[in-house]
Design a protein around this motif. Structure first.
Motif, mmCIF file in Angstrom:
data_model
loop_
_atom_site.group_PDB
_atom_site.id
_atom_site.type_symbol
_atom_site.label_atom_id
_atom_site.label_comp_id
_atom_site.label_asym_id
_atom_site.label_seq_id
_atom_site.Cartn_x
_atom_site.Cartn_y
_atom_site.Cartn_z
ATOM 1 N N ALA A 287 13.267 7.767 38.682
ATOM 2 C CA ALA A 287 12.048 8.574 38.675
ATOM 3 C C ALA A 287 11.787 9.086 40.081
ATOM 4 C CB ALA A 287 10.877 7.732 38.188
ATOM 5 N N GLY A 288 11.527 10.381 40.178
ATOM 6 C CA GLY A 288 11.238 10.947 41.498
ATOM 7 C C GLY A 288 9.790 10.702 41.868
ATOM 8 N N ALA A 289 9.353 11.361 42.926
ATOM 9 C CA ALA A 289 7.955 11.220 43.335
ATOM 10 C C ALA A 289 7.049 11.800 42.250
ATOM 11 C CB ALA A 289 7.740 11.945 44.658
ATOM 12 N N ALA A 290 5.807 11.347 42.261
ATOM 13 C CA ALA A 290 4.844 11.830 41.273
ATOM 14 C C ALA A 290 4.771 13.356 41.304
ATOM 15 C CB ALA A 290 3.471 11.234 41.570
ATOM 16 N N ARG A 291 4.690 13.956 40.126
ATOM 17 C CA ARG A 291 4.619 15.414 40.054
ATOM 18 C C ARG A 291 3.787 15.824 38.852
ATOM 19 N NH1 ARG A 291 10.106 16.267 36.815
ATOM 20 N NH2 ARG A 291 9.765 18.499 36.927
ATOM 21 N N VAL A 292 3.346 17.072 38.880
ATOM 22 C CA VAL A 292 2.496 17.586 37.812
ATOM 23 C C VAL A 292 3.151 18.842 37.242
ATOM 24 C CG1 VAL A 292 0.213 18.474 37.211
ATOM 25 C CG2 VAL A 292 0.445 16.718 38.992
ATOM 26 N N VAL A 293 3.218 18.914 35.925
ATOM 27 C CA VAL A 293 3.711 20.113 35.251
ATOM 28 C C VAL A 293 2.566 20.658 34.407
ATOM 29 C CG1 VAL A 293 5.369 21.038 33.592
ATOM 30 C CG2 VAL A 293 6.078 19.217 35.177
ATOM 31 N N LEU A 294 2.152 21.879 34.707
ATOM 32 C CA LEU A 294 1.064 22.501 33.939
ATOM 33 C C LEU A 294 1.652 23.627 33.092
ATOM 34 C CD1 LEU A 294 -1.888 23.071 33.163
ATOM 35 C CD2 LEU A 294 -2.122 24.379 35.286
ATOM 36 N N VAL A 295 1.546 23.470 31.780
ATOM 37 C CA VAL A 295 2.036 24.496 30.860
ATOM 38 C C VAL A 295 0.833 25.295 30.370
ATOM 39 C CG1 VAL A 295 3.386 24.983 28.784
ATOM 40 C CG2 VAL A 295 3.854 22.899 30.123
ATOM 41 N N ASP A 296 0.864 26.596 30.596
ATOM 42 C CA ASP A 296 -0.292 27.438 30.261
ATOM 43 C C ASP A 296 -0.384 27.673 28.766
ATOM 44 O OD1 ASP A 296 -2.493 29.029 30.488
ATOM 45 O OD2 ASP A 296 -1.380 30.830 31.119
ATOM 46 N N LYS A 297 -1.571 27.348 28.204
ATOM 47 C CA LYS A 297 -1.876 27.704 26.816
ATOM 48 C C LYS A 297 -3.247 28.377 26.865
ATOM 49 C CE LYS A 297 -1.712 25.912 22.103
ATOM 50 N NZ LYS A 297 -3.071 26.221 21.603
ATOM 51 N N PRO A 298 -3.237 29.685 27.068
ATOM 52 C CA PRO A 298 -4.496 30.380 27.370
ATOM 53 C C PRO A 298 -5.570 30.125 26.313
ATOM 54 C CG PRO A 298 -2.607 31.837 27.672
ATOM 55 C CD PRO A 298 -2.094 30.592 27.023
ATOM 56 N N GLY A 299 -6.757 29.787 26.788
ATOM 57 C CA GLY A 299 -7.892 29.626 25.892
ATOM 58 C C GLY A 299 -7.932 28.312 25.131
ATOM 59 N N ALA A 300 -6.998 27.400 25.398
ATOM 60 C CA ALA A 300 -6.983 26.137 24.647
ATOM 61 C C ALA A 300 -8.268 25.351 24.899
ATOM 62 C CB ALA A 300 -5.769 25.305 25.041
ATOM 63 N N PRO A 301 -8.991 24.946 23.842
ATOM 64 C CA PRO A 301 -10.216 24.178 24.024
ATOM 65 C C PRO A 301 -9.942 22.724 24.419
ATOM 66 C CG PRO A 301 -9.799 24.511 21.690
ATOM 67 C CD PRO A 301 -8.743 25.291 22.427
ATOM 68 N N HIS A 463 5.440 7.227 40.882
ATOM 69 C CA HIS A 463 6.598 7.880 40.262
ATOM 70 C C HIS A 463 6.290 8.473 38.890
ATOM 71 C CE1 HIS A 463 8.669 5.378 43.303
ATOM 72 N NE2 HIS A 463 9.528 6.381 43.316
ATOM 73 N N LEU A 464 5.040 8.679 38.583
ATOM 74 C CA LEU A 464 4.697 9.170 37.246
ATOM 75 C C LEU A 464 4.795 10.692 37.169
ATOM 76 C CD1 LEU A 464 1.593 6.912 36.504
ATOM 77 C CD2 LEU A 464 3.856 6.776 35.420
ATOM 78 N N THR A 465 5.317 11.144 36.046
ATOM 79 C CA THR A 465 5.311 12.580 35.755
ATOM 80 C C THR A 465 4.092 12.871 34.885
ATOM 81 O OG1 THR A 465 7.702 12.815 35.893
ATOM 82 C CG2 THR A 465 6.530 14.434 34.551
ATOM 83 N N ILE A 466 3.306 13.870 35.306
ATOM 84 C CA ILE A 466 2.071 14.217 34.589
ATOM 85 C C ILE A 466 2.247 15.599 33.969
ATOM 86 C CG2 ILE A 466 -0.402 14.693 34.844
ATOM 87 C CD1 ILE A 466 -0.199 12.813 37.385
ATOM 88 N N VAL A 467 2.179 15.667 32.653
ATOM 89 C CA VAL A 467 2.301 16.948 31.965
ATOM 90 C C VAL A 467 0.953 17.299 31.346
ATOM 91 C CG1 VAL A 467 3.357 18.150 30.016
ATOM 92 C CG2 VAL A 467 4.771 16.700 31.499
ATOM 93 N N VAL A 468 0.505 18.515 31.585
ATOM 94 C CA VAL A 468 -0.743 18.999 30.985
ATOM 95 C C VAL A 468 -0.449 20.342 30.320
ATOM 96 C CG1 VAL A 468 -3.126 19.734 31.403
ATOM 97 C CG2 VAL A 468 -2.133 17.884 32.778
ATOM 98 N N VAL A 469 -0.786 20.452 29.041
ATOM 99 C CA VAL A 469 -0.713 21.741 28.363
ATOM 100 C C VAL A 469 -2.146 22.181 28.102
ATOM 101 C CG1 VAL A 469 0.113 23.013 26.350
ATOM 102 C CG2 VAL A 469 1.470 21.109 27.255
ATOM 103 N N GLY A 470 -2.562 23.264 28.756
ATOM 104 C CA GLY A 470 -3.948 23.689 28.614
ATOM 105 C C GLY A 470 -4.169 25.069 29.213
#
Lengths: 513, 474
Positions: A287-301, A463-470
């Motif tokens: 696991a690499g260093a902590a990172r954030v992946v933001l996936v765009d889902k326009p207008g998601a409530p 080392h956590l990977t953070i994924v957000v879809v929003g």
């Protein structure tokens, strides 16, 4: 088509001869507080003291190997005239070649689409006429044919199950039809935030070069690329009786059902040569260093949050500490993540975690669907809990988690389907059939130090990977302000591939427009 | 594993099904569910079913109140209240309900429909008195510790439940859109069980207190205990824990709406964040357990129940112009509806799919189903019936369902007989009678593609659809 990942808590107890749990837990309220004897007809103001739990007695499992090499495990359960059959093949999605993602699941799907003597429609007609449920599928570590049948129809149902298992014909037209269905499903995923999050998480944690980083149901490119030859090769390599176990639970007797199974499956023969073990996924990259992946889902409530890292293989000696750790952190309603994010802050309808332990090291993942406008606040609480679980877990909390795991065991063994489901991981991972005899004792043996050790090793906030879809427009600035790590921005297209252009209808039907 | 997401919203009252043995084959008979039923002086109905096969017991309490009993401006309240019922009571601190049960190896959940709200626990048999005591404390003593903070917290949770089921899900708004068009204003089924964001925001602590005093009384509830227990002990616990809870005031008159008929087809179009257009046909039908309910269920199976069903075979399997089809009869206590749902493959139009569906419905009404189609439907339903007898949890739910909707917990054999009796002529008749009548037609289309809607330009747009980011209030 179910591809249920084998979760750490999916360890259902397999029945063995006269299993008595011999619970060493003190009965009564967890706090040790005892209720005074109430007067008749007056409401007691403290909760009742409970007597000791009953020992759980389960019918014996018989184990034998048929002449063609098929292992047969039988657990009689005579409560209702029903039986569950689970044929477990020892190889699944893990063996998908690069560029042929979705091969194991497609092979399993196609079993139901035609045999040397029945068409797809005839298979379905017979199943419905018999009133049976017949399902095929593949997970990471195995492939399956499942049959649920009234015992009144036993021989006919078994004949149907054997037909799709042994004499599948893989019609080209059916492969093309399922290919179009899958391409359409891929298209539909573009509007499903939770599904995008699951795929983005696997990609981010394992990378595209690792089997676990690739989707079990395939990509657009791999779905287009799959050929009938690929399917037949996968089938003939791995679907063989000496790489399979048939689990039978229900209103049957071992000798009688063995005779019937032999009649139905007797012509299934292993090819010459030893059964080929499927390739085992390599260890995950560190696991690499902590990172954030933001996936765009326009207008998601709502934002779909997935946080985790590679963890351990199912065979790890840390298995029971991980079971207990997960129950503390996110495996039940009163676990920390759900209590914090749902019951304290109202940010979500439910937060949970799991250790998805596979033949090789699978992911630890914690997840929730959170209010879009509270995405940053929810992440703050998530990280707070993921950090805190590495501190000492108080004895009372540990005790509650262990009691919950041990005392709910009878509920796992109530139905034929429950018992069969509990045996699938046992035969998949080569555990002894008496595995569950010691389950309670092994859970109870887990100490505070064990939990702390595995928490620090497998839930490492650095080392956590953070994924957000929003909704990127509203989420991104607050997300960057949290400073959880570098933020990568992606689109649904980046995660899922180009939007699939799905070929038109059946030959002779309307074409693509 | 995920924590058992509790406070499930059942979107439809489950219509139980059992089926007839096919004449062609010996089928397992439906076993009788033995039970004992009695009523406490305060009106609480108690149903006991013993099953000692596993040291496990289920407690299932039905309150005879659902979203159909809500007042205008307070939609979603029955379900919000369901959540609040887990927030502690006079002798149970916040969070202890779950903590104590889990420490005893128990799990719990609840669900709300238009017609009823249920609360259930399943646990090792030694923990039964704990579950009964917890349920009694909240039935009798919820309000002493109730406060605004508890209401506000669960309001936020329920709004997230709505986002997760409705606002952030493709086609998620179809249900509430169809209800509003199918039922006249004020009809108990005309709003969704989950409610609107605005109405959830409007709910007050005063509403909670009034609702509890009105509906959460022993004389409006049925307690089912199923599993491994000694009847004498259970009767004593029930008397001691529940016996002292006072009977509630007279219940408000329950609505008894007339059967809905539509004067013309209602054509609607909803723009949504979807890739594929999908259309919904919804016809008004009949209440659960009334004579035409079972034939309508079989009709649904013949139309779309399996791979050989008329619509699946033609549209999904042969032509491959549809991605999926669904049909179902959903009978509730006050009304029923029959739904047909077809999702187009890319490049296919709802109009072409609807024409094919209309053709198949007309053909079924004209010719009726074959004997094989009847057998497939009945035999599959029969196995589902046996499956519901496999766990104490589902058995408790079956007993409560029969008790409330059919008037006696002992309805299993009569339920099975309903399906025994269905003939090809019955299926033909209900197809003619109900599916030829006027319906609600909703097409859900990708944003900007209203022209795809059935009815074309004459379809009424549903406001505030695609990218309705907030789903109302924030």
């Amino acid at each position: 088509m179910e591809t249920r990942a084998l979760e750490i808590r999916a360890a259902r107890r397999a029945p063995l001869a006269a299993l008595a749990l011999g619970l060493a837990l003190a009965a009564g309220p967890a706090s040790g507080q005892m209720a005074p004897a109430p007067r008749a007809d007056s409401f007691p103001t403290t909760r009742p003291t409970l007597g000791p739990p009953k020992a759980l007695r389960l019918p014996a499992a018989s184990d034998r190997r048929l002449p063609n090499g098929l292992r047969l495990v039988v657990v009689p359960q005579h409560e209702l005239p029903l039986a569950d059959f689970a044929l477990v093949v020892g190889t699944g999605t893990e063996a998908d070649p690069a560029g042929r993602e979705g091969l194991a699941t497609m092979t399993a799907d196609l079993l139901e689409e035609g045999t040397t003597s029945r068409s797809s429609l005839q298979i379905a007609d017979q199943a419905a006429y018999l009133g049976v449920a017949l399902n095929t599928g593949a997970g990471w570590d195995g492939s399956r044919v499942l049959l649920h049948t009234p015992t009144a129809q036993l021989d006919s149902a078994l004949a149907l199950m054997a037909d799709v298992t042994v004499r599948a014909s893989f019609p080209a037209a059916e492969l093309d039809r399922l290919r179009k269905e899958r391409l359409t499903e891929l298209l539909e995923l573009r509007d499903r935030g939770p599904a995008i999050a699951n795929r983005a998480f696997a990609q981010a944690v394992f990378g595209g070069a690792h089997p676990y980083g690739r989707p079990a149901d395939g990509t657009e490119a791999s779905t287009r690329a799959l050929t009938r030859d690929d399917v037949q090769r996968f089938y003939s390599t791995y679907w063989r009786p000496d790489n399979a176990t048939l689990v039978v639970v229900g209103d049957v007797t071992p000798d009688d059902v063995a005779r019937r199974v032999e009649r139905a499956f007797g012509e299934w023969r292993a090819p010459a040569g030893a059964a080929l073990a499927g390739p085992v996924a390599p260890p995950a990259r560190a696991a690499g260093a902590a990172r954030v992946v933001l996936v765009d889902k326009p207008g998601a409530p709502q934002s779909s949050v997935r946080i985790g890292m590679p963890s351990a293989a199912r065979a790890t000696p840390d298995y029971f500490p991980l079971v207990v750790l997960n129950t503390v952190l996110g495996g039940s309603f009163t676990s920390r993540l759900n209590q914090n994010l749902r019951e304290t802050h109202g940010y979500t309808y439910g937060a949970s975690s799991r250790f998805d332990l596979r033949r090789s090291a699978g992911p630890f993942v914690s997840s929730a669907e959170v209010t879009g406008t509270k995405t940053d606040s929810a992440l703050v609480e998530f990280m707070k809990e993921l950090r805190a679980v590495g501190d000492t877990v108080p004895a009372a909390e540990l005790d509650k988690a262990k009691r919950y795991l041990v005392l709910q065991m009878p509920g796992e063994f109530e139905t034929t389907g429950g018992i069969a489901g509990g045996l699938i991981p046992v035969v998949t991972y080569g555990l002894p059939l008496d595995y569950y005899n010691s389950y309670a004792a092994k859970v109870q043996a887990v100490t505070q130090a064990d939990v702390q050790r595995v928490a620090r090793r497998y839930v490492d906030p650095t080392h956590l990977t953070i994924v957000v879809v929003g909704d990127r427009a509203s989420v991104e600035p607050k997300l960057r302000a949290l400073g959880l790590g570098p933020v990568e921005i992606r689109s649904a297209g980046d995660v899922l591939g180009a939007a699939a252009a799905v070929p038109g209808g059946a030959a002779g039907g309307p074409g693509a427009r | 594993m995920t924590p058992r997401i509790r406070r499930v919203l059942a979107l439809a009252a489950a219509a139980l099904a059992a089926s007839a043995p096919a004449a062609a084959r010996a089928q397992a008979a439906v076993p009788a569910l033995r039970f004992e039923k009695y009523t406490l002086p305060n009106g609480l109905e108690v149903v006991l079913h013993e099953d000692h096969s596993v040291p496990l017991v289920a407690v299932d309490t039905w309150y005879h109140v659902g979203s159909g009993d809500e007042k205008p401006g307070r939609t979603g309240f029955a379900h919000l209240f369901e959540h609040i019922m887990f927030m502690g009571s006079e002798h149970v601190p916040v969070g202890a309900f779950d903590r104590w049960l889990e420490a005893a190896g128990g799990n719990n959940n609840g669900s709300t429909t238009e017609d009823r709200t249920n609360y259930y626990e399943w646990m090792p048999s030694n923990a039964l008195p704990l579950a009964l005591w917890l349920d009694a404390d909240r039935m009798g003593r919820l309000l002493p510790t109730m406060d605004q903070a508890k209401v506000d917290l669960q309001r936020d949770v329920v709004k997230n439940e709505r986002r997760q089921r409705v606002d952030n899900v493709p086609y998620g708004r179809a249900d509430e859109t169809i209800r509003a068009a199918l039922y006249p204003a004020g009809h108990p089924y005309s709003w969704p069980v989950i409610g609107s964001m605005a109405d959830l925001s409007a709910a007050t602590l005063g509403d909670v207190k009034n609702f509890f005093r009105t509906y959460y009384a022993p004389n409006n509830a049925t307690l089912v205990v199923a599993g491994d227990f000694a009847p004498d002990s259970v009767r004593a616990w029930v008397r001691q824990y529940f016996g002292g809870i006072p009977r509630g005031p007279a219940l408000p008159a329950r609505p008894d709406p007339a059967r809905v008929t539509l004067a013309r087809d209602t054509m609607l179009v909803l723009e949504d964040n979807v890739q594929l257009p999908r259309f919904y046909y919804t016809w008004p039908t009949v209440r659960v357990f009334t004579p035409d309910d079972a034939p309508l269920e079989i009709l649904a199976a013949v139309l779309a129940g399996d791979k050989n069903s008329r619509l699946y075979k033609r549209l999904v399997y042969e032509q491959q112009t549809a991605q999926e089809v669904f049909a179902g009869q959903d009978g509730g206590r006050l009304a029923g509806a029959f739904a047909l749902v077809v999702t187009a493959k890319p490049g296919q139009t709802p109009a072409a799919l609807a024409a094919a569906a209309d053709e198949e419905i007309a053909r079924l009404a004209r010719e009726g189903p074959t004997a094989r189609e009847l057998d497939r439907a009945k035999n599959s339903i029969r196995t589902g019936f046996l499956d519901r007898l496999a766990s104490v949890n589902t058995k408790a739910d079956v007993l409560n369902t029969y008790n409330y909707f059919a008037g006696t917990p002992g309805y299993a054999q009569r339920d099975a007989a309903r399906y025994d009796a269905v003939t090809a002529a019955d299926v033909q008749r209900v197809a003619r009678q109900y599916l030829a009548a006027h319906k609600v037609v909703l097409t859900v289309v990708p944003a900007g593609q209203r022209a795809l809607a059935l009815g074309g330009a004459s379809a009424t747009p549903v406001p505030g659809a695609a990218a309705a980011a907030g789903g109302g209030t924030k």
